[in-house]
Design a protein around this motif. Sequence first.
Motif, mmCIF file in Angstrom:
data_model
loop_
_atom_site.group_PDB
_atom_site.id
_atom_site.type_symbol
_atom_site.label_atom_id
_atom_site.label_comp_id
_atom_site.label_asym_id
_atom_site.label_seq_id
_atom_site.Cartn_x
_atom_site.Cartn_y
_atom_site.Cartn_z
ATOM 1 N N ILE A 142 0.867 -1.182 0.000
ATOM 2 C CA ILE A 142 0.000 0.000 0.000
ATOM 3 C C ILE A 142 0.910 1.241 0.000
ATOM 4 O O ILE A 142 0.521 2.307 -0.457
ATOM 5 N N PHE A 143 2.177 1.039 0.431
ATOM 6 C CA PHE A 143 3.157 2.117 0.374
ATOM 7 C C PHE A 143 3.751 2.250 -1.038
ATOM 8 O O PHE A 143 4.704 2.995 -1.244
ATOM 9 N N GLY A 144 3.178 1.538 -1.987
ATOM 10 C CA GLY A 144 3.424 1.785 -3.413
ATOM 11 C C GLY A 144 2.294 2.627 -3.991
ATOM 12 O O GLY A 144 2.257 2.898 -5.188
ATOM 13 N N ILE A 145 1.352 3.011 -3.130
ATOM 14 C CA ILE A 145 0.208 3.842 -3.545
ATOM 15 C C ILE A 145 0.223 5.181 -2.806
ATOM 16 O O ILE A 145 -0.086 6.217 -3.374
ATOM 17 N N ILE A 146 0.584 5.147 -1.514
ATOM 18 C CA ILE A 146 0.811 6.398 -0.777
ATOM 19 C C ILE A 146 2.239 6.387 -0.221
ATOM 20 O O ILE A 146 2.828 5.325 -0.028
ATOM 21 N N SER A 147 2.736 7.583 0.057
ATOM 22 C CA SER A 147 4.058 7.687 0.693
ATOM 23 C C SER A 147 3.904 8.085 2.147
ATOM 24 O O SER A 147 2.939 8.760 2.515
ATOM 25 N N ILE A 161 7.945 -0.725 -8.307
ATOM 26 C CA ILE A 161 7.407 -2.069 -8.596
ATOM 27 C C ILE A 161 6.052 -1.928 -9.284
ATOM 28 O O ILE A 161 5.763 -2.604 -10.273
ATOM 29 N N ARG A 162 5.235 -1.025 -8.774
ATOM 30 C CA ARG A 162 3.908 -0.815 -9.384
ATOM 31 C C ARG A 162 4.061 -0.341 -10.838
ATOM 32 O O ARG A 162 3.394 -0.849 -11.740
ATOM 33 N N GLY A 163 4.946 0.629 -11.058
ATOM 34 C CA GLY A 163 5.142 1.157 -12.415
ATOM 35 C C GLY A 163 5.592 0.076 -13.381
ATOM 36 O O GLY A 163 5.044 -0.086 -14.473
ATOM 37 N N PHE A 164 6.584 -0.701 -12.953
ATOM 38 C CA PHE A 164 7.148 -1.765 -13.790
ATOM 39 C C PHE A 164 6.080 -2.822 -14.084
ATOM 40 O O PHE A 164 5.906 -3.261 -15.223
ATOM 41 N N THR A 165 5.355 -3.202 -13.038
ATOM 42 C CA THR A 165 4.402 -4.311 -13.170
ATOM 43 C C THR A 165 3.221 -3.914 -14.054
ATOM 44 O O THR A 165 2.753 -4.710 -14.878
ATOM 45 N N GLU A 166 2.759 -2.670 -13.905
ATOM 46 C CA GLU A 166 1.629 -2.231 -14.738
ATOM 47 C C GLU A 166 2.064 -2.124 -16.202
ATOM 48 O O GLU A 166 1.299 -2.463 -17.112
ATOM 49 N N ALA A 167 3.305 -1.672 -16.453
ATOM 50 C CA ALA A 167 3.808 -1.608 -17.842
ATOM 51 C C ALA A 167 3.845 -3.015 -18.439
ATOM 52 O O ALA A 167 3.400 -3.241 -19.573
ATOM 53 N N LEU A 168 4.359 -3.969 -17.659
ATOM 54 C CA LEU A 168 4.423 -5.360 -18.137
ATOM 55 C C LEU A 168 3.016 -5.895 -18.437
ATOM 56 O O LEU A 168 2.803 -6.581 -19.441
ATOM 57 N N ARG A 169 2.078 -5.552 -17.572
ATOM 58 C CA ARG A 169 0.693 -6.014 -17.789
ATOM 59 C C ARG A 169 0.156 -5.492 -19.121
ATOM 60 O O ARG A 169 -0.466 -6.237 -19.876
ATOM 61 N N HIS A 170 0.416 -4.212 -19.410
ATOM 62 C CA HIS A 170 -0.053 -3.662 -20.688
ATOM 63 C C HIS A 170 0.642 -4.375 -21.860
ATOM 64 O O HIS A 170 0.016 -4.658 -22.876
#
Length: 282
Positions: A142-147, A161-170
């Motif tokens: 959740i600390f990949g959504i808020i700081s 991790i969120r940025g990388f994973t969402e790019a891979l998903r697309h």
Amino acid sequence: MTEISGKLAVVTGAASGIGRGTALELAKRGARLAISDLDRAGLAETAKRIEAMGGTVTTYLVDVADRDAVYAFAQEIETLGGADIVINNAGVAQIARVDELTYEDFEWVMNIDFWGMVYGTKAFLPQIQKKGEGHIVNVSSIFGIISVPSQAAYNSAKFAIRGFTEALRHEMKGTRIKVSCVHPGGIKTNIVRNARFLQSTQATAREEAASGFDKLARTTPEKAGQVIVNGIAKNKPRILIGTDAKIIDLLQRLLPGSYGKIMFRREIDAFSNTSETGEAKA
Ligand SMILES: NC(=O)c1ccc[n+]([C@@H]2O[C@H](COP(=O)([O-])OP(=O)(O)OC[C@H]3O[C@@H](n4cnc5c(N)ncnc54)[C@H](O)[C@@H]3O)[C@@H](O)[C@H]2O)c1
């Protein structure tokens, strides 16, 4: 639906906490497990529990921050027929304000949490692509959504991790390769006890942070494992764990510029290294 039964699932950081909970849940649902960690004894304990429920498991001592070791691990798994599900879960936390944070500590977190996840994804992706189907699961927070205060290094890794994973998903859209990003709220594990604090932090302040976290973290690792495996089975792109994670996710979307005013009083500060006034305790 991603089929779980009979599949070969790789889980990193499976000697403890969420990794162990997820490995046990996967075994319960008939997956074959290949589990890794740096902690030999914890890994053996997870394997023992899997075998006790009639499951199949192999264990690997792998430092996720060591790129060559992760690629060698992936090669070994390919000889077993290749991974169907890969869960990049291993992670550490670091607690210090930006003005005190050393580059060494920052790099320690990024090397394990962020680069470990990148190596785990890129090393296993070719064997999943060869099969034409599979599932990659990366554990953010959740600390990949808020700081939060005193968590800049951890926040950086988990947002990345969120940025990388969402790019891979697309990128995998239209294929049978699914990609999920996991955002746990507070899960009762050893994460804070194993965290790096500033060297000057007193043992009592560390223990206070750990017991403050134990009080805040309401979800068990077993429950977290169930939520992750349900999310995999349903091909969920985002897997939020716990009511706290769901509320914080909503709060961030409603108040992207001012969630901090509401949140950073007593509770989160107890988990961090700061007092209620924002002064460093140590
Ligand atoms: N516990 C929480 O509240 C929470 C919340 C959000 C996200 N997470 C994330 O969940 C994941 C699992 O953490 P946890 O809470 O179960 O903590 P944990 O400390 O109980 O387990 C982490 C495991 O990772 C292993 N590990 C650490 N460094 C490693 C390395 N270099 N190579 C291989 N293994 C390594 C540890 O030995 C340990 O077994 C982490 O990525 C963490 O950031 C946890």
